[in-house]
Design a protein around this motif. Sequence first.
Motif, PDB file in Angstrom:
ATOM      1  N   GLU A  97       0.840  -1.201   0.000  1.00  0.00           N
ATOM      2  CA  GLU A  97       0.000   0.000   0.000  1.00  0.00           C
ATOM      3  C   GLU A  97       0.874   1.249   0.000  1.00  0.00           C
ATOM      4  OE1 GLU A  97      -4.121   1.276   2.198  1.00  0.00           O
ATOM      5  OE2 GLU A  97      -2.471   0.593   3.468  1.00  0.00           O
ATOM      6  N   GLY A  98       0.608   2.119  -0.968  1.00  0.00           N
ATOM      7  CA  GLY A  98       1.406   3.321  -1.109  1.00  0.00           C
ATOM      8  C   GLY A  98       2.651   3.134  -1.949  1.00  0.00           C
ATOM      9  N   ASP A 102       2.705  -0.684 -10.871  1.00  0.00           N
ATOM     10  CA  ASP A 102       3.050  -1.379 -12.103  1.00  0.00           C
ATOM     11  C   ASP A 102       3.518  -2.795 -11.746  1.00  0.00           C
ATOM     12  OD1 ASP A 102       4.069  -2.385 -14.463  1.00  0.00           O
ATOM     13  OD2 ASP A 102       5.071  -0.525 -15.033  1.00  0.00           O
ATOM     14  N   ALA A 103       2.889  -3.798 -12.367  1.00  0.00           N
ATOM     15  CA  ALA A 103       3.214  -5.191 -12.056  1.00  0.00           C
ATOM     16  C   ALA A 103       4.692  -5.504 -12.264  1.00  0.00           C
ATOM     17  CB  ALA A 103       2.351  -6.129 -12.907  1.00  0.00           C
ATOM     18  N   ARG A 104       5.329  -4.806 -13.225  1.00  0.00           N
ATOM     19  CA  ARG A 104       6.739  -5.065 -13.513  1.00  0.00           C
ATOM     20  C   ARG A 104       7.653  -4.506 -12.436  1.00  0.00           C
ATOM     21  NH1 ARG A 104       6.566  -2.376 -19.344  1.00  0.00           N
ATOM     22  NH2 ARG A 104       5.399  -0.933 -18.003  1.00  0.00           N
ATOM     23  N   ALA A 105       7.147  -3.614 -11.601  1.00  0.00           N
ATOM     24  CA  ALA A 105       7.976  -2.978 -10.573  1.00  0.00           C
ATOM     25  C   ALA A 105       7.705  -3.513  -9.179  1.00  0.00           C
ATOM     26  CB  ALA A 105       7.747  -1.467 -10.600  1.00  0.00           C
ATOM     27  N   LEU A 106       6.787  -4.476  -9.073  1.00  0.00           N
ATOM     28  CA  LEU A 106       6.441  -4.985  -7.750  1.00  0.00           C
ATOM     29  C   LEU A 106       7.579  -5.821  -7.159  1.00  0.00           C
ATOM     30  CD1 LEU A 106       2.734  -6.121  -8.283  1.00  0.00           C
ATOM     31  CD2 LEU A 106       3.570  -4.005  -7.247  1.00  0.00           C
ATOM     32  N   PRO A 107       7.831  -5.689  -5.868  1.00  0.00           N
ATOM     33  CA  PRO A 107       8.854  -6.526  -5.230  1.00  0.00           C
ATOM     34  C   PRO A 107       8.362  -7.962  -5.078  1.00  0.00           C
ATOM     35  CG  PRO A 107       7.729  -5.204  -3.594  1.00  0.00           C
ATOM     36  CD  PRO A 107       7.204  -4.753  -4.925  1.00  0.00           C
ATOM     37  N   GLY A 164       1.090  -2.934  11.066  1.00  0.00           N
ATOM     38  CA  GLY A 164       0.046  -2.021  10.646  1.00  0.00           C
ATOM     39  C   GLY A 164       0.072  -1.690   9.165  1.00  0.00           C
ATOM     40  N   ARG A 165       1.187  -1.977   8.490  1.00  0.00           N
ATOM     41  CA  ARG A 165       1.248  -1.758   7.039  1.00  0.00           C
ATOM     42  C   ARG A 165       0.366  -2.784   6.333  1.00  0.00           C
ATOM     43  NH1 ARG A 165       5.910   1.089   5.432  1.00  0.00           N
ATOM     44  NH2 ARG A 165       5.032   0.957   3.327  1.00  0.00           N
ATOM     45  N   ARG A 166      -0.013  -2.496   5.095  1.00  0.00           N
ATOM     46  CA  ARG A 166      -0.910  -3.394   4.373  1.00  0.00           C
ATOM     47  C   ARG A 166      -0.272  -3.843   3.057  1.00  0.00           C
ATOM     48  NH1 ARG A 166      -7.052  -2.095   3.979  1.00  0.00           N
ATOM     49  NH2 ARG A 166      -6.369  -0.407   2.591  1.00  0.00           N
ATOM     50  N   VAL A 167      -0.492  -5.115   2.734  1.00  0.00           N
ATOM     51  CA  VAL A 167       0.057  -5.709   1.518  1.00  0.00           C
ATOM     52  C   VAL A 167      -1.029  -6.514   0.830  1.00  0.00           C
ATOM     53  CG1 VAL A 167       2.419  -5.799   2.414  1.00  0.00           C
ATOM     54  CG2 VAL A 167       0.876  -7.733   2.783  1.00  0.00           C
ATOM     55  N   SER A 168      -0.798  -6.800  -0.455  1.00  0.00           N
ATOM     56  CA  SER A 168      -1.755  -7.581  -1.240  1.00  0.00           C
ATOM     57  C   SER A 168      -0.986  -8.495  -2.175  1.00  0.00           C
ATOM     58  CB  SER A 168      -2.674  -6.642  -2.036  1.00  0.00           C
ATOM     59  OG  SER A 168      -3.527  -7.382  -2.888  1.00  0.00           O
ATOM     60  N   ARG A 175      -4.135  -7.118   3.126  1.00  0.00           N
ATOM     61  CA  ARG A 175      -3.897  -7.837   4.375  1.00  0.00           C
ATOM     62  C   ARG A 175      -3.004  -6.975   5.268  1.00  0.00           C
ATOM     63  NH1 ARG A 175      -4.403 -13.678   4.028  1.00  0.00           N
ATOM     64  NH2 ARG A 175      -5.343 -14.274   2.035  1.00  0.00           N
ATOM     65  N   THR A 176      -3.289  -6.946   6.554  1.00  0.00           N
ATOM     66  CA  THR A 176      -2.545  -6.113   7.493  1.00  0.00           C
ATOM     67  C   THR A 176      -1.414  -6.910   8.141  1.00  0.00           C
ATOM     68  OG1 THR A 176      -4.538  -4.835   7.980  1.00  0.00           O
ATOM     69  CG2 THR A 176      -2.716  -4.665   9.542  1.00  0.00           C
TER      70      THR A 176
END
Length: 241
Positions: A97-98, A102-107, A164-168, A175-176
């Motif tokens: 989140e934040g 871009d799918a090519r830049a996702l970690p 507390g950060r959120r990821v998907s 998801r928190t």
Amino acid sequence: MLVAAEVAASLVLLVGAGLFLRSFQRLSAVDSGVETAGVVAMLVAASPTKYPDAERQRAIFDRIVERVATLPGVRAVGLCDCRPPNYARSAGSVRIEGGATDARALPNAFQVRAGANYFGALRIPVLAGRAFTAADRAGAPLVVVASRTFARRHLSVDPAGAVGRRVSFGGDDWRTVVGVVDDVHYNGLAAPADPTVYFPFAQDPFIGMEMFVRASGDPLRTLPAIRRAVLDVDTDLPISR
């Protein structure tokens, strides 16, 4: 000439043996991230025909863990869909989140399903926040636990700052992060530990899970009792490996 050839061959073998021993010593000194003394691990694979949906898969493993945990000498029972430190698996992309969209830049991060007691059974230290609990079930807010390297590399924070950060993942809901644990080597000891994100098994069940049983004394002595306990739950449920 024969003696010279034999000496040359012996030197090659000695050098190879020396290099092998040095590599072995280096790998032996690496902290895998888990404490295996006193633990027996096994694979429990349920039938996809008998347990075709998530609710039945959750229920059968809940019953197995509950039954094995009551055995004399058993101190903790944890589930995970892989077994460290040598479990080859590719990492998957994660959306933060934040962060980049871009799918090519996702970690990328190593993604692991884990039961509520997995970290305790293998004594993986919780550095910030909390581990999974029985409350992290289907219908509850979606949560994850991150590794120290994930927090540092992908969130650019210390463990406490990741809570507390959120990821998907793969377009799923957010998801928190509820906790951060120390690093575990899942893809071998020769390379640094991968950034890892753990999903609670109860929110993302699977048909086959590794079960880790920590026992007092020699854990191998508990194997016959564990087999009987699993068969008490389902006579068609073998354990292996």
